[in-house]
Motif scaffolding. Structure first.
Motif, PDB file in Angstrom:
ATOM      1  N   ARG A   7       0.610  -1.230  -0.068  1.00 23.79           N
ATOM      2  CA  ARG A   7      -0.129  -0.077  -0.180  1.00 23.79           C
ATOM      3  C   ARG A   7       0.920   1.132  -0.119  1.00 23.79           C
ATOM      4  NH1 ARG A   7       0.482   2.915   4.755  1.00 23.79           N
ATOM      5  NH2 ARG A   7       0.784   1.510   6.588  1.00 23.79           N
ATOM      6  N   VAL A   8       0.448   2.283  -0.510  1.00 28.18           N
ATOM      7  CA  VAL A   8       0.866   3.531  -0.323  1.00 28.18           C
ATOM      8  C   VAL A   8      -0.044   4.409   0.665  1.00 28.18           C
ATOM      9  CG1 VAL A   8       1.572   5.768  -1.445  1.00 28.18           C
ATOM     10  CG2 VAL A   8       1.901   3.642  -2.720  1.00 28.18           C
ATOM     11  N   ALA A   9       0.355   4.355   1.919  1.00 30.31           N
ATOM     12  CA  ALA A   9      -0.346   4.989   3.005  1.00 30.31           C
ATOM     13  C   ALA A   9      -0.255   6.193   2.917  1.00 30.31           C
ATOM     14  CB  ALA A   9       0.173   4.597   4.211  1.00 30.31           C
ATOM     15  N   GLU A  10      -1.655   6.799   3.173  1.00 29.44           N
ATOM     16  CA  GLU A  10      -1.724   8.304   3.185  1.00 29.44           C
ATOM     17  C   GLU A  10      -1.300   8.795   4.442  1.00 29.44           C
ATOM     18  OE1 GLU A  10      -6.153   8.591   0.570  1.00 29.44           O
ATOM     19  OE2 GLU A  10      -5.988   9.293   2.834  1.00 29.44           O
ATOM     20  N   THR A  11      -1.038  10.263   4.340  1.00 29.24           N
ATOM     21  CA  THR A  11      -0.197  10.817   5.728  1.00 29.24           C
ATOM     22  C   THR A  11      -1.625  10.727   6.934  1.00 29.24           C
ATOM     23  OG1 THR A  11      -0.952  12.796   5.241  1.00 29.24           O
ATOM     24  CG2 THR A  11       1.097  12.077   4.628  1.00 29.24           C
ATOM     25  N   SER A  12      -1.035  10.829   8.002  1.00 27.23           N
ATOM     26  CA  SER A  12      -1.997  10.708   8.993  1.00 27.23           C
ATOM     27  C   SER A  12      -3.183  11.898   8.750  1.00 27.23           C
ATOM     28  CB  SER A  12      -1.189  11.210  10.453  1.00 27.23           C
ATOM     29  OG  SER A  12      -0.463  12.174  10.411  1.00 27.23           O
ATOM     30  N   GLU A  13      -2.538  13.168   8.122  1.00 27.69           N
ATOM     31  CA  GLU A  13      -3.613  14.289   8.164  1.00 27.69           C
ATOM     32  C   GLU A  13      -4.615  13.851   7.082  1.00 27.69           C
ATOM     33  OE1 GLU A  13       0.080  17.348   8.566  1.00 27.69           O
ATOM     34  OE2 GLU A  13      -0.037  15.360   7.511  1.00 27.69           O
ATOM     35  N   SER A  14      -4.085  13.262   6.143  1.00 27.68           N
ATOM     36  CA  SER A  14      -5.016  12.851   4.977  1.00 27.68           C
ATOM     37  C   SER A  14      -6.031  11.762   5.360  1.00 27.68           C
ATOM     38  CB  SER A  14      -4.309  12.511   3.806  1.00 27.68           C
ATOM     39  OG  SER A  14      -3.609  11.331   3.866  1.00 27.68           O
ATOM     40  N   THR A  15      -5.354  10.667   6.122  1.00 28.89           N
ATOM     41  CA  THR A  15      -6.456   9.465   6.379  1.00 28.89           C
ATOM     42  C   THR A  15      -7.413  10.091   7.522  1.00 28.89           C
ATOM     43  OG1 THR A  15      -4.509   8.143   6.372  1.00 28.89           O
ATOM     44  CG2 THR A  15      -6.474   7.534   7.749  1.00 28.89           C
ATOM     45  N   SER A  16      -7.079  10.757   8.590  1.00 26.06           N
ATOM     46  CA  SER A  16      -7.936  11.238   9.581  1.00 26.06           C
ATOM     47  C   SER A  16      -8.841  12.558   9.165  1.00 26.06           C
ATOM     48  CB  SER A  16      -7.041  11.534  11.042  1.00 26.06           C
ATOM     49  OG  SER A  16      -6.518  10.616  11.357  1.00 26.06           O
ATOM     50  N   GLU A  17      -8.102  13.405   8.514  1.00 33.22           N
ATOM     51  CA  GLU A  17      -8.890  14.666   8.280  1.00 33.22           C
ATOM     52  C   GLU A  17     -10.052  14.703   7.305  1.00 33.22           C
ATOM     53  OE1 GLU A  17      -5.994  17.849   7.670  1.00 33.22           O
ATOM     54  OE2 GLU A  17      -5.323  17.574   9.596  1.00 33.22           O
ATOM     55  N   VAL A 196       9.464   3.064  12.167  1.00 33.24           N
ATOM     56  CA  VAL A 196       8.045   3.286  12.526  1.00 33.24           C
ATOM     57  C   VAL A 196       6.973   3.621  11.436  1.00 33.24           C
ATOM     58  CG1 VAL A 196       8.722   4.109  14.845  1.00 33.24           C
ATOM     59  CG2 VAL A 196       8.246   5.873  13.361  1.00 33.24           C
ATOM     60  N   ASP A 197       5.756   3.232  11.906  1.00 35.46           N
ATOM     61  CA  ASP A 197       4.909   3.381  10.811  1.00 35.46           C
ATOM     62  C   ASP A 197       4.591   4.810  10.708  1.00 35.46           C
ATOM     63  OD1 ASP A 197       2.668   3.486   8.831  1.00 35.46           O
ATOM     64  OD2 ASP A 197       1.547   1.864  10.043  1.00 35.46           O
ATOM     65  N   THR A 198       4.570   5.454   9.531  1.00 36.25           N
ATOM     66  CA  THR A 198       4.224   6.980   9.249  1.00 36.25           C
ATOM     67  C   THR A 198       2.986   7.418   9.035  1.00 36.25           C
ATOM     68  OG1 THR A 198       5.133   9.060   8.538  1.00 36.25           O
ATOM     69  CG2 THR A 198       5.098   7.059   7.189  1.00 36.25           C
ATOM     70  N   GLY A 199       2.238   6.177   8.399  1.00 38.44           N
ATOM     71  CA  GLY A 199       0.694   6.395   7.902  1.00 38.44           C
ATOM     72  C   GLY A 199      -0.131   6.368   9.044  1.00 38.44           C
ATOM     73  N   PHE A 200       0.124   5.623   9.960  1.00 37.98           N
ATOM     74  CA  PHE A 200      -0.948   5.439  11.237  1.00 37.98           C
ATOM     75  C   PHE A 200      -0.006   5.801  12.343  1.00 37.98           C
ATOM     76  CE2 PHE A 200      -2.032   3.189   7.370  1.00 37.98           C
ATOM     77  CZ  PHE A 200      -3.229   3.411   7.322  1.00 37.98           C
ATOM     78  N   TRP A 201       0.008   7.096  12.911  1.00 34.66           N
ATOM     79  CA  TRP A 201       0.876   7.601  13.691  1.00 34.66           C
ATOM     80  C   TRP A 201       0.190   6.963  15.399  1.00 34.66           C
ATOM     81  CZ3 TRP A 201      -2.494   9.860  17.142  1.00 34.66           C
ATOM     82  CH2 TRP A 201      -4.002  10.300  16.625  1.00 34.66           C
ATOM     83  N   TRP A 202      -1.121   6.449  15.178  1.00 32.25           N
ATOM     84  CA  TRP A 202      -1.427   6.373  16.610  1.00 32.25           C
ATOM     85  C   TRP A 202      -0.757   4.834  16.894  1.00 32.25           C
ATOM     86  CZ3 TRP A 202      -4.423   7.444  12.419  1.00 32.25           C
ATOM     87  CH2 TRP A 202      -4.950   6.368  11.593  1.00 32.25           C
ATOM     88  N   ASP A 368      -4.696  17.439  16.799  1.00 31.89           N
ATOM     89  CA  ASP A 368      -3.573  18.040  17.468  1.00 31.89           C
ATOM     90  C   ASP A 368      -2.415  17.084  17.362  1.00 31.89           C
ATOM     91  OD1 ASP A 368      -4.915  20.443  17.800  1.00 31.89           O
ATOM     92  OD2 ASP A 368      -5.283  19.858  19.917  1.00 31.89           O
ATOM     93  N   LEU A 369      -2.903  15.729  17.712  1.00 31.99           N
ATOM     94  CA  LEU A 369      -1.930  14.652  17.572  1.00 31.99           C
ATOM     95  C   LEU A 369      -1.086  14.333  16.375  1.00 31.99           C
ATOM     96  CD1 LEU A 369      -3.702  12.221  20.198  1.00 31.99           C
ATOM     97  CD2 LEU A 369      -1.537  13.408  20.513  1.00 31.99           C
ATOM     98  N   SER A 370      -2.022  14.265  15.422  1.00 26.79           N
ATOM     99  CA  SER A 370      -1.554  14.191  13.985  1.00 26.79           C
ATOM    100  C   SER A 370      -0.540  15.358  13.598  1.00 26.79           C
ATOM    101  CB  SER A 370      -2.545  14.311  13.000  1.00 26.79           C
ATOM    102  OG  SER A 370      -2.329  14.029  11.689  1.00 26.79           O
ATOM    103  N   ASP A 371      -1.123  16.273  14.052  1.00 23.55           N
ATOM    104  CA  ASP A 371      -0.067  17.597  13.485  1.00 23.55           C
ATOM    105  C   ASP A 371       1.290  17.497  14.246  1.00 23.55           C
ATOM    106  OD1 ASP A 371      -2.063  18.650  12.109  1.00 23.55           O
ATOM    107  OD2 ASP A 371      -2.633  20.187  13.486  1.00 23.55           O
ATOM    108  N   ARG A 377       7.851  14.043  12.268  1.00 27.52           N
ATOM    109  CA  ARG A 377       8.365  13.339  10.980  1.00 27.52           C
ATOM    110  C   ARG A 377       9.154  14.426  10.193  1.00 27.52           C
ATOM    111  NH1 ARG A 377       3.840  12.070   8.378  1.00 27.52           N
ATOM    112  NH2 ARG A 377       4.000  13.961   7.324  1.00 27.52           N
ATOM    113  N   ASN A 378       8.730  15.571  10.091  1.00 31.87           N
ATOM    114  CA  ASN A 378       9.238  16.251   8.812  1.00 31.87           C
ATOM    115  C   ASN A 378      10.547  17.246   9.157  1.00 31.87           C
ATOM    116  OD1 ASN A 378       6.952  15.989   7.051  1.00 31.87           O
ATOM    117  ND2 ASN A 378       5.944  17.623   8.053  1.00 31.87           N
ATOM    118  N   SER A 379      10.740  17.058  10.827  1.00 34.63           N
ATOM    119  CA  SER A 379      11.814  17.570  11.199  1.00 34.63           C
ATOM    120  C   SER A 379      13.104  16.701  11.068  1.00 34.63           C
ATOM    121  CB  SER A 379      11.794  18.119  12.772  1.00 34.63           C
ATOM    122  OG  SER A 379      11.483  16.946  13.638  1.00 34.63           O
TER     123      SER A 379
END
Length: 379
Positions: A7-17, A196-202, A368-371, A377-379
Motif C-alpha cells: 500500500r501507499v499509505a496516506e499521511t496521518s492528516e489525509s487519513t484522519s482529516e 516506525v509506521d508513518t501512515g498510522f501515527w497512533w 492535534d496529535l496528527s499535527d 516526522r518532517n523535522s
C-alpha cells in the motif's frame, strides 16, 4: 492493514482529516439514506441455508491491499465460493475505502461488505455508512471471545481478525529487545536506528505509551494530560525510517538504515524468514488493530453480506485462514496453525494485553496529535 507491504499509505492528516471532514459535513450522503433496511429481514436458521447461494452478481468485498488481499484470496475466497456456490469480487484498497463509499450513489455503493480497523470503523459509523448487523444472521457471534465482543460496539460491524504490533530487530540484539520500553534503552540508542509506521501515527504512539508504563496498558493515550509525554517518548527514539509500507521497513533493514522497527505481526511472522539476520519479539503487552467487517448501506445484497461475515467468523474458516496468514482471530474456538498461539491471544485475558486505540476518545484529539506527529516526522 496498516502493515500492508504494497500500500501507499496516506499521511496521518489525509487519513484522519478527510474522513473527519466527511463525518462532520452538515448533510452527509449516507445520512440521506432511508432508515428502512435494504433487503429482506429474513432470519437464518443456519447461514448455509440463506437464499444467496448461487444467485446473482458477485458479492463485492473490500479488503486491505497488498499481501493481505493476496492471502485472503488464497485462504478465504475459494472456501466461500465452494461452500455457497457464489462468487466474491475482491476489491483491494486502503485510504480511499470510506471516501469511495461516501461519494458513490445512494443505491450503488462500491462494495457490499467492507473491512474496517478502529479508525475507519469509528468514522464510518459517524457518517452512517454501515447497516446495523442483524444478529440473527450472524450466529457465529455467539462464539466471539468476550473481550472482542465487549470493548467496542458490534452494532454495525463484527470483529473478525487483526494484529498486534511486534518489534522487528537484528538477531544479535535479541536479548536486549523484549518490550516497548526497550526502544528507549541504551541498546537501541546505540544502534543504527528505529523504523516506525508513518501512515498510522497512533500505533507508534500507543507502543510508546505501553512502554512508558505510567498508566495501565497505554492509557496515557486516553488522557490528554499525558499526550506531551507520549510524544516526547517517540521523539527520543532514534527514528531513521518513517515507513509507509512493510516494504519500506524491510528495505531499511537491508540498507543498514535501522536495526529495530515497530511493525505488525500479521505482516511479519510469515515473512521474516525471507530476511537474513532478522527476528522479531512479541512484547507481552503491546498495541495493535482489530478489523470489524461491515455491511455497506445501499447494498442490495444485505442478506448475502451478513452471510459472508458470519462465514468469516466461523472457527473452521479462521483455523484454515491462519495457515495462510498469521492473523489474530476472534472466535474462541479457532485453533491457530503452527506456533501462532504462542503469540496471539486465544481468550479474553490474553486479548486484554493489547492496547487497541479508543477512537471514541481519540477523535477529539486526533487533529492535534496528527499535527505533532507530522511535525516530528518532517523535522
Amino acid at each position: 492493514m496498516a502493515a500492508d507491504p504494497d500500500r501507499v499509505a496516506e499521511t496521518s492528516e489525509s487519513t484522519s482529516e478527510s474522513v473527519t471532514d466527511a463525518a462532520g459535513s452538515s448533510v452527509s450522503r449516507r445520512r440521506l439514506l432511508s432508515a428502512t433496511a435494504v433487503g429482506s429481514a429474513t432470519a437464518l436458521a443456519g447461514c448455509t441455508e440463506l437464499l444467496s447461494s448461487g444467485s446473482g452478481d458477485p458479492l463485492r468485498v473490500s479488503v486491505w491491499s497488498g499481501n493481505y488481499a493476496d492471502r485472503f484470496e488464497e485462504a478465504v475466497v475459494p472456501r466461500y465460493e465452494d461452500e455457497f456456490d457464489a462468487e466474491i469480487q475482491i476489491e483491494p484498497g486502503w485510504g480511499d475505502i470510506l471516501t469511495d463509499i461516501q461519494t458513490a450513489a445512494d443505491d450503488d455503493p462500491p462494495y457490499d461488505v467492507t473491512i474496517t480497523e478502529g479508525n475507519f470503523y469509528y468514522y464510518g459509523r459517524q457518517d452512517d455508512l454501515f447497516h446495523e448487523i442483524r444478529t440473527e444472521n450472524v450466529p457465529n457471534a455467539d462464539e466471539l471471545i468476550d473481550y472482542y465482543a465487549d470493548f467496542r460496539t458490534t452494532e454495525y460491524g463484527m470483529p473478525v481478525d487483526g494484529a498486534p504490533c511486534t518489534i522487528i530487530h537484528r538477531e544479535e540484539m535479541e536479548s536486549e529487545i523484549e518490550s516497548w520500553s526497550d526502544l528507549s534503552g541504551s541498546a537501541v540508542a546505540e544502534s543504527n536506528g528505529v523504523g516506525v509506521d508513518t501512515g498510522f501515527w497512533w500505533y507508534p504512539m500507543y507502543a510508546a505509551a505501553v512502554g512508558m508504563d505510567d498508566a495501565e496498558l497505554g492509557e496515557e493515550m486516553h488522557d490528554a494530560d499525558h499526550h506531551d509525554d507520549v510524544l516526547e517518548t517517540v521523539r527520543n527514539w532514534p527514528i531513521e525510517s518513517w515507513a509507509e509500507s512493510g516494504q519500506d521497513v524491510w528495505q531499511a533493514f537491508q540498507d543498514d538504515i535501522i536495526d529495530v522497527a515497530q511493525w505488525y505481526y500479521e505482516q511479519t511472522a510469515y515473512d521474516i524468514d525471507d530476511y537474513e539476520g532478522l527476528t522479531h519479539t512479541m512484547p507481552e503487552q503491546t498495541t495493535g488493530y482489530l478489523n470489524h467487517w461491515c455491511v455497506v448501506k445501499g447494498t442490495d445484497k444485505r442478506d448475502r453480506a451478513e452471510e459472508f461475515i458470519n462465514f468469516l467468523m466461523d472457527a473452521e474458516v479462521q483455523t484454515a485462514w491462519s495457515e495462510e496468514m498469521p492473523t489474530l482471530f476472534c472466535n474462541e474456538n479457532t485453533e491457530y496453525a503452527g506456533d501462532l498461539a504462542d503469540d496471539l491471544p486465544s481468550d479474553s485475558e490474553e486479548a486484554s494485553n493489547i492496547a487497541f486505540p479508543d477512537w471514541e476518545f481519540l477523535a477529539e484529539h486526533s487533529g492535534d496529535l496528527s499535527d505533532e506527529f507530522s511535525a516530528m516526522r518532517n523535522s
